[in-house]
Design an enzyme around this catalytic site. Sequence first.
Site, PDB file in Angstrom:
ATOM      1  N   THR A 119       0.850  -1.192   0.000  1.00 43.56           N
ATOM      2  CA  THR A 119       0.000   0.000   0.000  1.00 43.56           C
ATOM      3  C   THR A 119       0.884   1.239   0.000  1.00 43.56           C
ATOM      4  OG1 THR A 119      -1.703  -1.210   1.200  1.00 43.56           O
ATOM      5  CG2 THR A 119      -1.882   1.186   1.209  1.00 43.56           C
TER       6      THR A 119
ATOM      7  N   ASN B 273      -5.984  -9.294  -7.490  1.00 38.88           N
ATOM      8  CA  ASN B 273      -6.055 -10.061  -6.250  1.00 38.88           C
ATOM      9  C   ASN B 273      -7.333 -10.875  -6.117  1.00 38.88           C
ATOM     10  OD1 ASN B 273      -6.663  -7.174  -6.179  1.00 38.88           O
ATOM     11  ND2 ASN B 273      -7.420  -7.539  -4.109  1.00 38.88           N
TER      12      ASN B 273
ATOM     13  N   GLN C 104       0.476  -9.330  -6.193  1.00 37.79           N
ATOM     14  CA  GLN C 104      -0.040 -10.695  -6.311  1.00 37.79           C
ATOM     15  C   GLN C 104       0.791 -11.542  -7.265  1.00 37.79           C
ATOM     16  OE1 GLN C 104      -2.318 -12.203  -4.529  1.00 37.79           O
ATOM     17  NE2 GLN C 104      -3.186 -10.457  -3.456  1.00 37.79           N
TER      18      GLN C 104
ATOM     19  N   ALA D 282       5.941  -8.506   1.172  1.00 38.46           N
ATOM     20  CA  ALA D 282       6.525  -9.779   1.606  1.00 38.46           C
ATOM     21  C   ALA D 282       5.495 -10.793   2.111  1.00 38.46           C
ATOM     22  CB  ALA D 282       7.557  -9.514   2.699  1.00 38.46           C
ATOM     23  N   HIS D 283       4.386 -10.306   2.697  1.00 36.28           N
ATOM     24  CA  HIS D 283       3.474 -11.279   3.316  1.00 36.28           C
ATOM     25  C   HIS D 283       2.682 -12.091   2.288  1.00 36.28           C
ATOM     26  CE1 HIS D 283      -0.611  -9.291   3.215  1.00 36.28           C
ATOM     27  NE2 HIS D 283       0.111  -8.201   3.070  1.00 36.28           N
TER      28      HIS D 283
ATOM     29  N   THR E  42      13.429   4.836  10.000  1.00 40.29           N
ATOM     30  CA  THR E  42      14.377   3.759  10.306  1.00 40.29           C
ATOM     31  C   THR E  42      13.929   2.471   9.633  1.00 40.29           C
ATOM     32  OG1 THR E  42      14.785   4.817  12.421  1.00 40.29           O
ATOM     33  CG2 THR E  42      15.483   2.514  12.223  1.00 40.29           C
TER      34      THR E  42
ATOM     35  N   CYS F 127      -9.272  -7.052   2.511  1.00 40.21           N
ATOM     36  CA  CYS F 127      -9.406  -5.671   2.972  1.00 40.21           C
ATOM     37  C   CYS F 127     -10.814  -5.137   2.816  1.00 40.21           C
ATOM     38  CB  CYS F 127      -8.440  -4.775   2.217  1.00 40.21           C
ATOM     39  SG  CYS F 127      -6.992  -5.631   1.652  1.00 40.21           S
TER      40      CYS F 127
HETATM   41  N1  PMP Z   1      -2.023  -4.506  -3.959  1.00 38.92           N
HETATM   42  C1  PMP Z   1      -2.582  -5.714  -4.126  1.00 38.92           C
HETATM   43  C2  PMP Z   1      -2.900  -6.191  -5.507  1.00 38.92           C
HETATM   44  C3  PMP Z   1      -2.872  -6.513  -3.011  1.00 38.92           C
HETATM   45  O1  PMP Z   1      -3.447  -7.695  -3.179  1.00 38.92           O
HETATM   46  C4  PMP Z   1      -2.552  -6.029  -1.722  1.00 38.92           C
HETATM   47  C5  PMP Z   1      -2.835  -6.849  -0.487  1.00 38.92           C
HETATM   48  N2  PMP Z   1      -4.198  -7.159  -0.294  1.00 38.92           N
HETATM   49  C6  PMP Z   1      -1.977  -4.768  -1.608  1.00 38.92           C
HETATM   50  C7  PMP Z   1      -1.715  -4.036  -2.746  1.00 38.92           C
HETATM   51  C8  PMP Z   1      -1.634  -4.178  -0.257  1.00 38.92           C
HETATM   52  O2  PMP Z   1      -0.506  -4.802   0.273  1.00 38.92           O
HETATM   53  P1  PMP Z   1      -0.057  -4.559   1.783  1.00 38.92           P
HETATM   54  O3  PMP Z   1      -0.882  -5.470   2.593  1.00 38.92           O
HETATM   55  O4  PMP Z   1       1.404  -4.947   1.811  1.00 38.92           O
HETATM   56  O5  PMP Z   1      -0.223  -3.126   2.079  1.00 38.92           O
END
Ligand code: PMP
Length: 380
Positions: free
Chosen positions: A70, A149, A177, A198-199, A234, A321
Amino acid sequence: MIYFDHNATTPPAPEVMSAMLEVMGQHWANSSSQHGPGQDAKRLLAQARARVAQVLGCKAVEVVFTSGATEANHMAVRGLLAAAAPPRCRVVFGSTEHAAQLRLAQALREAGLPVDFLPVLPGGRLDLHAARALIGPDVALVSLMAANNESGVLLPTTEVAALAHAAGAPLHVDATQWIGKLPFHFGSSGADAVSLSAHKFHGPKGVGALLLRQGTPFVAPMPGSQERGRRGGTENLPGIVGMATALELLGDVAAEAQRLRRLRDQLEAGLQQALPSTHVWSQHCARLPGTSYLRFGRLSVDVVLQRLERIGVAASSGAACSSAGSQPSHVLQAMGVAEDEALAALRLSLGRSSTEAEVAYLLTHLPPLLAPLLVPEAVH
Ligand code: PMP
Protein backbone atom coordinates in the site's frame (compact mmCIF):
# COMPACT_ATOMS: atom_id res chain seq x y z
CA MET A 1 -7.67 -26.17 8.92
CA ILE A 2 -7.39 -26.10 5.15
CA TYR A 3 -6.15 -22.70 4.05
CA PHE A 4 -7.45 -21.59 0.67
CA ASP A 5 -6.87 -17.86 1.15
CA HIS A 6 -3.29 -17.39 -0.02
CA ASN A 7 -4.11 -14.17 -1.89
CA ALA A 8 -5.06 -12.52 1.41
CA THR A 9 -1.81 -13.51 3.08
CA THR A 10 0.53 -16.46 3.53
CA PRO A 11 2.07 -17.92 6.68
CA PRO A 12 5.69 -16.84 7.24
CA ALA A 13 8.13 -19.65 6.40
CA PRO A 14 10.01 -21.12 9.41
CA GLU A 15 13.32 -19.99 7.90
CA VAL A 16 11.91 -16.45 7.67
CA MET A 17 10.91 -16.47 11.33
CA SER A 18 14.28 -17.68 12.55
CA ALA A 19 16.17 -15.18 10.37
CA MET A 20 13.99 -12.40 11.80
CA LEU A 21 14.43 -13.55 15.39
CA GLU A 22 18.18 -13.49 14.96
CA VAL A 23 18.11 -9.93 13.62
CA MET A 24 15.76 -8.79 16.39
CA GLY A 25 17.92 -10.38 19.07
CA GLN A 26 21.36 -9.54 17.77
CA HIS A 27 21.22 -6.80 15.17
CA TRP A 28 18.71 -4.43 16.66
CA ALA A 29 20.92 -1.35 16.37
CA ASN A 30 19.87 1.51 14.12
CA SER A 31 21.48 1.02 10.73
CA SER A 32 22.10 4.78 10.52
CA SER A 33 24.16 4.83 13.75
CA GLN A 34 27.90 5.39 13.48
CA HIS A 35 28.94 2.92 16.21
CA GLY A 36 29.97 -0.68 15.63
CA PRO A 37 26.55 -2.32 16.15
CA GLY A 38 24.98 0.31 13.87
CA GLN A 39 27.54 -0.41 11.19
CA ASP A 40 26.85 -4.15 11.53
CA ALA A 41 23.15 -3.47 11.01
CA LYS A 42 24.03 -1.30 8.01
CA ARG A 43 26.05 -4.14 6.47
CA LEU A 44 23.16 -6.55 7.02
CA LEU A 45 20.79 -4.07 5.36
CA ALA A 46 23.11 -3.77 2.33
CA GLN A 47 23.34 -7.56 2.13
CA ALA A 48 19.56 -7.94 2.28
CA ARG A 49 19.17 -5.30 -0.44
CA ALA A 50 21.59 -7.21 -2.69
CA ARG A 51 19.73 -10.49 -2.01
CA VAL A 52 16.36 -8.92 -2.87
CA ALA A 53 17.83 -7.37 -6.04
CA GLN A 54 19.35 -10.68 -7.10
CA VAL A 55 16.04 -12.57 -6.90
CA LEU A 56 13.97 -9.78 -8.50
CA GLY A 57 16.36 -8.99 -11.35
CA CYS A 58 17.10 -5.39 -10.45
CA LYS A 59 20.03 -3.33 -9.20
CA ALA A 60 20.49 -2.98 -5.43
CA VAL A 61 20.15 0.83 -5.75
CA GLU A 62 16.73 0.36 -7.33
CA VAL A 63 15.26 -1.23 -4.17
CA VAL A 64 13.43 1.14 -1.82
CA PHE A 65 12.17 -0.67 1.28
CA THR A 66 8.68 0.24 2.47
CA SER A 67 6.09 -0.93 5.00
CA GLY A 68 4.29 -2.97 2.34
CA ALA A 69 2.58 -2.62 -1.00
CA THR A 70 0.00 0.00 0.00
CA GLU A 71 2.78 2.38 0.92
CA ALA A 72 4.83 1.44 -2.16
CA ASN A 73 1.80 2.06 -4.40
CA HIS A 74 1.02 5.44 -2.89
CA MET A 75 4.67 6.41 -2.91
CA ALA A 76 5.02 5.48 -6.57
CA VAL A 77 1.98 7.44 -7.68
CA ARG A 78 2.70 10.53 -5.61
CA GLY A 79 6.44 10.43 -6.28
CA LEU A 80 6.16 9.99 -10.06
CA LEU A 81 3.36 12.54 -10.26
CA ALA A 82 5.35 15.18 -8.35
CA ALA A 83 8.25 14.67 -10.74
CA ALA A 84 6.17 14.94 -13.93
CA ALA A 85 7.01 17.92 -16.11
CA PRO A 86 4.08 20.38 -16.32
CA PRO A 87 1.58 20.52 -17.94
CA ARG A 88 1.49 16.71 -17.63
CA CYS A 89 -0.90 16.01 -14.75
CA ARG A 90 -3.41 13.35 -15.82
CA VAL A 91 -3.11 10.08 -13.93
CA VAL A 92 -4.35 6.85 -15.46
CA PHE A 93 -5.19 3.87 -13.24
CA GLY A 94 -6.45 0.39 -13.97
CA SER A 95 -10.13 0.10 -13.04
CA THR A 96 -9.62 -3.12 -11.04
CA GLU A 97 -6.74 -1.87 -8.88
CA HIS A 98 -6.51 -2.64 -5.17
CA ALA A 99 -9.08 -0.76 -3.06
CA ALA A 100 -6.43 1.44 -1.40
CA GLN A 101 -5.12 2.49 -4.80
CA LEU A 102 -8.64 3.46 -5.90
CA ARG A 103 -8.96 5.56 -2.74
CA LEU A 104 -5.79 7.37 -3.77
CA ALA A 105 -7.22 7.90 -7.26
CA GLN A 106 -10.31 9.41 -5.64
CA ALA A 107 -8.17 11.69 -3.44
CA LEU A 108 -6.25 12.95 -6.49
CA ARG A 109 -9.51 13.65 -8.28
CA GLU A 110 -10.85 15.53 -5.25
CA ALA A 111 -7.64 17.57 -5.28
CA GLY A 112 -8.58 18.67 -8.78
CA LEU A 113 -6.37 16.43 -10.91
CA PRO A 114 -7.71 14.70 -14.01
CA VAL A 115 -7.88 10.94 -13.36
CA ASP A 116 -8.91 8.21 -15.81
CA PHE A 117 -9.44 4.48 -15.47
CA LEU A 118 -8.51 1.81 -17.98
CA PRO A 119 -11.62 -0.31 -18.56
CA VAL A 120 -11.67 -4.10 -18.59
CA LEU A 121 -13.64 -6.41 -20.87
CA PRO A 122 -16.30 -8.77 -19.45
CA GLY A 123 -13.79 -11.56 -18.63
CA GLY A 124 -11.58 -9.10 -16.70
CA ARG A 125 -8.97 -8.65 -19.42
CA LEU A 126 -7.79 -5.09 -19.98
CA ASP A 127 -9.36 -3.30 -22.94
CA LEU A 128 -6.15 -2.42 -24.80
CA HIS A 129 -8.06 -0.55 -27.47
CA ALA A 130 -9.45 1.81 -24.82
CA ALA A 131 -6.01 2.02 -23.20
CA ARG A 132 -4.52 3.25 -26.48
CA ALA A 133 -7.10 6.04 -26.60
CA LEU A 134 -6.66 7.04 -22.92
CA ILE A 135 -2.86 7.20 -22.70
CA GLY A 136 -1.79 10.45 -24.36
CA PRO A 137 0.90 13.14 -24.09
CA ASP A 138 -0.79 14.89 -21.11
CA VAL A 139 -0.40 11.79 -18.92
CA ALA A 140 1.91 12.11 -15.90
CA LEU A 141 1.91 8.40 -15.10
CA VAL A 142 0.04 5.14 -15.55
CA SER A 143 -0.51 2.77 -12.62
CA LEU A 144 -1.64 -0.77 -13.38
CA MET A 145 -1.61 -4.01 -11.40
CA ALA A 146 0.19 -7.06 -12.82
CA ALA A 147 -2.35 -9.55 -11.48
CA ASN A 148 -5.72 -8.97 -9.89
CA ASN A 149 -6.06 -10.06 -6.25
CA GLU A 150 -9.67 -11.20 -6.67
CA SER A 151 -10.02 -12.72 -10.14
CA GLY A 152 -6.34 -13.54 -10.60
CA VAL A 153 -6.51 -12.08 -14.14
CA LEU A 154 -3.13 -11.00 -15.51
CA LEU A 155 -2.96 -7.49 -16.93
CA PRO A 156 -0.83 -6.68 -20.02
CA THR A 157 1.77 -4.53 -18.27
CA THR A 158 4.37 -4.90 -21.04
CA GLU A 159 1.97 -3.59 -23.68
CA VAL A 160 0.82 -0.77 -21.39
CA ALA A 161 4.47 0.10 -20.63
CA ALA A 162 5.01 0.55 -24.37
CA LEU A 163 1.91 2.79 -24.61
CA ALA A 164 2.98 4.87 -21.60
CA HIS A 165 6.54 5.23 -22.86
CA ALA A 166 5.36 6.22 -26.33
CA ALA A 167 3.38 9.00 -24.61
CA GLY A 168 6.46 9.98 -22.58
CA ALA A 169 5.01 8.79 -19.23
CA PRO A 170 6.32 6.25 -16.71
CA LEU A 171 4.45 3.08 -15.74
CA HIS A 172 4.01 1.91 -12.16
CA VAL A 173 3.05 -1.74 -11.71
CA ASP A 174 1.49 -3.18 -8.57
CA ALA A 175 3.01 -6.67 -8.70
CA THR A 176 1.89 -7.63 -5.18
CA GLN A 177 -0.04 -10.70 -6.31
CA TRP A 178 2.35 -11.66 -9.11
CA ILE A 179 5.66 -11.80 -7.25
CA GLY A 180 6.03 -15.19 -5.63
CA LYS A 181 3.41 -16.79 -7.86
CA LEU A 182 4.88 -16.28 -11.35
CA PRO A 183 8.44 -15.65 -12.58
CA PHE A 184 9.44 -12.00 -12.35
CA HIS A 185 12.42 -9.97 -13.59
CA PHE A 186 12.37 -6.20 -13.05
CA GLY A 187 15.01 -5.58 -15.71
CA SER A 188 12.85 -7.03 -18.47
CA SER A 189 9.45 -6.02 -17.05
CA GLY A 190 9.22 -2.72 -18.92
CA ALA A 191 7.93 -1.01 -15.76
CA ASP A 192 9.57 2.05 -14.23
CA ALA A 193 8.34 1.30 -10.72
CA VAL A 194 7.07 -1.94 -9.18
CA SER A 195 5.42 -2.57 -5.79
CA LEU A 196 5.65 -5.79 -3.81
CA SER A 197 4.71 -7.06 -0.36
CA ALA A 198 6.53 -9.78 1.61
CA HIS A 199 3.47 -11.28 3.32
CA LYS A 200 2.13 -12.51 -0.02
CA PHE A 201 5.10 -14.88 -0.46
CA HIS A 202 5.67 -16.31 3.03
CA GLY A 203 7.53 -13.30 4.35
CA PRO A 204 6.43 -11.06 7.24
CA LYS A 205 3.64 -8.50 7.19
CA GLY A 206 4.43 -4.79 7.27
CA VAL A 207 7.35 -4.90 4.86
CA GLY A 208 7.63 -4.56 1.11
CA ALA A 209 9.47 -2.58 -1.51
CA LEU A 210 9.17 -0.20 -4.37
CA LEU A 211 11.56 -1.05 -7.19
CA LEU A 212 12.39 2.23 -8.86
CA ARG A 213 14.28 2.16 -12.15
CA GLN A 214 17.53 4.10 -11.90
CA GLY A 215 17.19 7.52 -13.48
CA THR A 216 13.38 7.68 -13.22
CA PRO A 217 12.35 11.20 -12.13
CA PHE A 218 10.89 10.84 -8.62
CA VAL A 219 10.17 13.28 -5.79
CA ALA A 220 9.96 11.42 -2.47
CA PRO A 221 6.55 12.01 -0.84
CA MET A 222 8.02 10.97 2.54
CA PRO A 223 11.63 12.11 2.38
CA GLY A 224 14.32 11.40 4.94
CA SER A 225 17.95 10.41 4.98
CA GLN A 226 17.28 6.69 4.60
CA GLU A 227 16.88 4.79 1.32
CA ARG A 228 18.99 7.39 -0.54
CA GLY A 229 16.49 10.09 0.33
CA ARG A 230 13.61 8.25 -1.31
CA ARG A 231 11.87 7.10 1.90
CA GLY A 232 12.45 8.41 5.38
CA GLY A 233 12.17 6.27 8.51
CA THR A 234 14.38 3.76 10.31
CA GLU A 235 14.46 0.61 8.18
CA ASN A 236 12.61 -2.44 9.48
CA LEU A 237 15.70 -4.63 9.39
CA PRO A 238 14.11 -7.84 10.77
CA GLY A 239 11.30 -7.50 8.22
CA ILE A 240 13.70 -6.71 5.39
CA VAL A 241 15.92 -9.72 6.17
CA GLY A 242 12.74 -11.82 6.46
CA MET A 243 11.63 -10.63 3.03
CA ALA A 244 15.04 -11.40 1.48
CA THR A 245 14.90 -14.89 3.01
CA ALA A 246 11.35 -15.47 1.72
CA LEU A 247 12.37 -14.42 -1.79
CA GLU A 248 15.32 -16.80 -1.82
CA LEU A 249 13.05 -19.62 -0.65
CA LEU A 250 10.78 -19.21 -3.67
CA GLY A 251 12.96 -21.56 -5.71
CA ASP A 252 11.48 -22.76 -9.00
CA VAL A 253 8.47 -20.44 -9.27
CA ALA A 254 7.45 -21.76 -12.71
CA ALA A 255 7.32 -25.38 -11.48
CA GLU A 256 5.24 -24.42 -8.43
CA ALA A 257 2.93 -22.41 -10.68
CA GLN A 258 2.41 -25.49 -12.84
CA ARG A 259 1.57 -27.60 -9.76
CA LEU A 260 -0.94 -25.03 -8.50
CA ARG A 261 -2.53 -24.57 -11.92
CA ARG A 262 -3.20 -28.31 -12.05
CA LEU A 263 -4.68 -28.36 -8.54
CA ARG A 264 -6.83 -25.28 -9.26
CA ASP A 265 -8.12 -26.79 -12.52
CA GLN A 266 -8.99 -30.03 -10.69
CA LEU A 267 -10.86 -28.04 -8.07
CA GLU A 268 -12.84 -26.05 -10.63
CA ALA A 269 -13.66 -29.07 -12.80
CA GLY A 270 -14.77 -31.05 -9.72
CA LEU A 271 -17.03 -28.26 -8.49
CA GLN A 272 -18.53 -27.68 -11.93
CA GLN A 273 -19.26 -31.37 -12.24
CA ALA A 274 -20.81 -31.75 -8.78
CA LEU A 275 -22.71 -28.45 -8.86
CA PRO A 276 -23.60 -27.50 -12.46
CA SER A 277 -24.60 -23.96 -11.47
CA THR A 278 -20.96 -23.24 -10.58
CA HIS A 279 -19.70 -20.30 -12.61
CA VAL A 280 -15.98 -19.52 -12.67
CA TRP A 281 -15.10 -15.96 -13.64
CA SER A 282 -12.19 -15.38 -16.00
CA GLN A 283 -11.76 -19.14 -16.38
CA HIS A 284 -10.42 -18.78 -19.91
CA CYS A 285 -8.24 -15.72 -19.29
CA ALA A 286 -4.55 -15.81 -18.40
CA ARG A 287 -4.79 -16.01 -14.61
CA LEU A 288 -2.69 -16.51 -11.50
CA PRO A 289 -2.10 -20.25 -11.12
CA GLY A 290 -3.77 -20.85 -7.73
CA THR A 291 -6.68 -18.42 -7.91
CA SER A 292 -10.27 -19.38 -8.52
CA TYR A 293 -13.05 -16.78 -8.42
CA LEU A 294 -16.45 -18.38 -8.64
CA ARG A 295 -20.08 -18.46 -7.61
CA PHE A 296 -22.56 -21.23 -7.00
CA GLY A 297 -25.66 -20.00 -8.80
CA ARG A 298 -26.65 -16.89 -6.89
CA LEU A 299 -26.12 -18.42 -3.49
CA SER A 300 -24.94 -15.70 -1.11
CA VAL A 301 -21.23 -16.04 -0.39
CA ASP A 302 -21.93 -15.57 3.32
CA VAL A 303 -23.83 -18.87 3.27
CA VAL A 304 -21.03 -20.56 1.32
CA LEU A 305 -18.39 -19.25 3.74
CA GLN A 306 -20.38 -20.57 6.72
CA ARG A 307 -20.49 -24.03 5.15
CA LEU A 308 -16.77 -23.87 4.37
CA GLU A 309 -16.09 -22.88 7.97
CA ARG A 310 -18.12 -25.87 9.11
CA ILE A 311 -15.86 -28.24 7.17
CA GLY A 312 -12.71 -26.41 8.28
CA VAL A 313 -11.83 -24.55 5.09
CA ALA A 314 -10.69 -20.91 5.21
CA ALA A 315 -11.53 -18.91 2.08
CA SER A 316 -12.90 -15.45 1.34
CA SER A 317 -15.45 -13.50 -0.59
CA GLY A 318 -12.74 -11.48 -2.33
CA ALA A 319 -10.15 -9.04 -1.11
CA ALA A 320 -9.56 -9.45 2.63
CA CYS A 321 -9.41 -5.67 2.97
CA SER A 322 -12.95 -5.19 1.73
CA SER A 323 -14.62 -8.52 2.51
CA ALA A 324 -15.95 -7.25 5.83
CA GLY A 325 -18.55 -5.18 4.00
CA SER A 326 -21.22 -6.80 1.87
CA GLN A 327 -20.72 -4.47 -1.06
CA PRO A 328 -20.36 -6.08 -4.47
CA SER A 329 -16.75 -6.25 -5.55
CA HIS A 330 -15.54 -3.29 -7.62
CA VAL A 331 -13.56 -5.78 -9.71
CA LEU A 332 -16.72 -7.64 -10.71
CA GLN A 333 -18.56 -4.37 -11.23
CA ALA A 334 -15.81 -3.22 -13.60
CA MET A 335 -16.28 -6.53 -15.45
CA GLY A 336 -19.97 -5.73 -15.85
CA VAL A 337 -21.20 -8.48 -13.50
CA ALA A 338 -24.72 -8.02 -12.09
CA GLU A 339 -25.00 -7.22 -8.37
CA ASP A 340 -26.79 -10.45 -7.34
CA GLU A 341 -24.08 -12.50 -9.03
CA ALA A 342 -21.29 -10.38 -7.53
CA LEU A 343 -22.69 -10.93 -4.02
CA ALA A 344 -22.26 -14.67 -4.56
CA ALA A 345 -18.52 -14.34 -5.30
CA LEU A 346 -16.17 -16.73 -3.54
CA ARG A 347 -12.41 -16.63 -3.89
CA LEU A 348 -10.40 -19.80 -3.35
CA SER A 349 -6.67 -19.13 -3.50
CA LEU A 350 -4.27 -22.05 -3.31
CA GLY A 351 -0.60 -21.85 -2.36
CA ARG A 352 2.48 -23.61 -1.06
CA SER A 353 0.66 -25.75 1.51
CA SER A 354 -2.12 -26.82 -0.87
CA THR A 355 -2.30 -30.50 -1.79
CA GLU A 356 -4.36 -32.82 -3.94
CA ALA A 357 -5.75 -34.32 -0.73
CA GLU A 358 -7.08 -30.90 0.32
CA VAL A 359 -8.75 -30.39 -3.05
CA ALA A 360 -10.26 -33.87 -2.84
CA TYR A 361 -11.51 -33.11 0.70
CA LEU A 362 -13.28 -29.96 -0.43
CA LEU A 363 -14.79 -31.75 -3.43
CA THR A 364 -16.12 -34.49 -1.15
CA HIS A 365 -17.51 -32.30 1.60
CA LEU A 366 -18.70 -29.02 0.09
CA PRO A 367 -21.09 -30.04 -2.73
CA PRO A 368 -23.42 -32.10 -0.47
CA LEU A 369 -23.80 -29.07 1.82
CA LEU A 370 -24.56 -26.68 -1.02
CA ALA A 371 -26.64 -28.82 -3.39
CA PRO A 372 -29.86 -28.59 -1.31
CA LEU A 373 -29.53 -24.80 -1.19
CA LEU A 374 -29.16 -24.33 -4.92
CA VAL A 375 -32.27 -23.62 -6.90
CA PRO A 376 -32.13 -24.08 -10.66
CA GLU A 377 -30.84 -20.99 -12.48
CA ALA A 378 -34.02 -20.79 -14.60
CA VAL A 379 -36.12 -19.95 -11.52
CA HIS A 380 -34.44 -16.51 -11.30
N1 PMP B 1 -2.02 -4.51 -3.96
C1 PMP B 1 -2.58 -5.71 -4.13
C2 PMP B 1 -2.90 -6.19 -5.51
C3 PMP B 1 -2.87 -6.51 -3.01
O1 PMP B 1 -3.45 -7.70 -3.18
C4 PMP B 1 -2.55 -6.03 -1.72
C5 PMP B 1 -2.84 -6.85 -0.49
N2 PMP B 1 -4.20 -7.16 -0.29
C6 PMP B 1 -1.98 -4.77 -1.61
C7 PMP B 1 -1.71 -4.04 -2.75
C8 PMP B 1 -1.63 -4.18 -0.26
O2 PMP B 1 -0.51 -4.80 0.27
P1 PMP B 1 -0.06 -4.56 1.78
O3 PMP B 1 -0.88 -5.47 2.59
O4 PMP B 1 1.40 -4.95 1.81
O5 PMP B 1 -0.22 -3.13 2.08
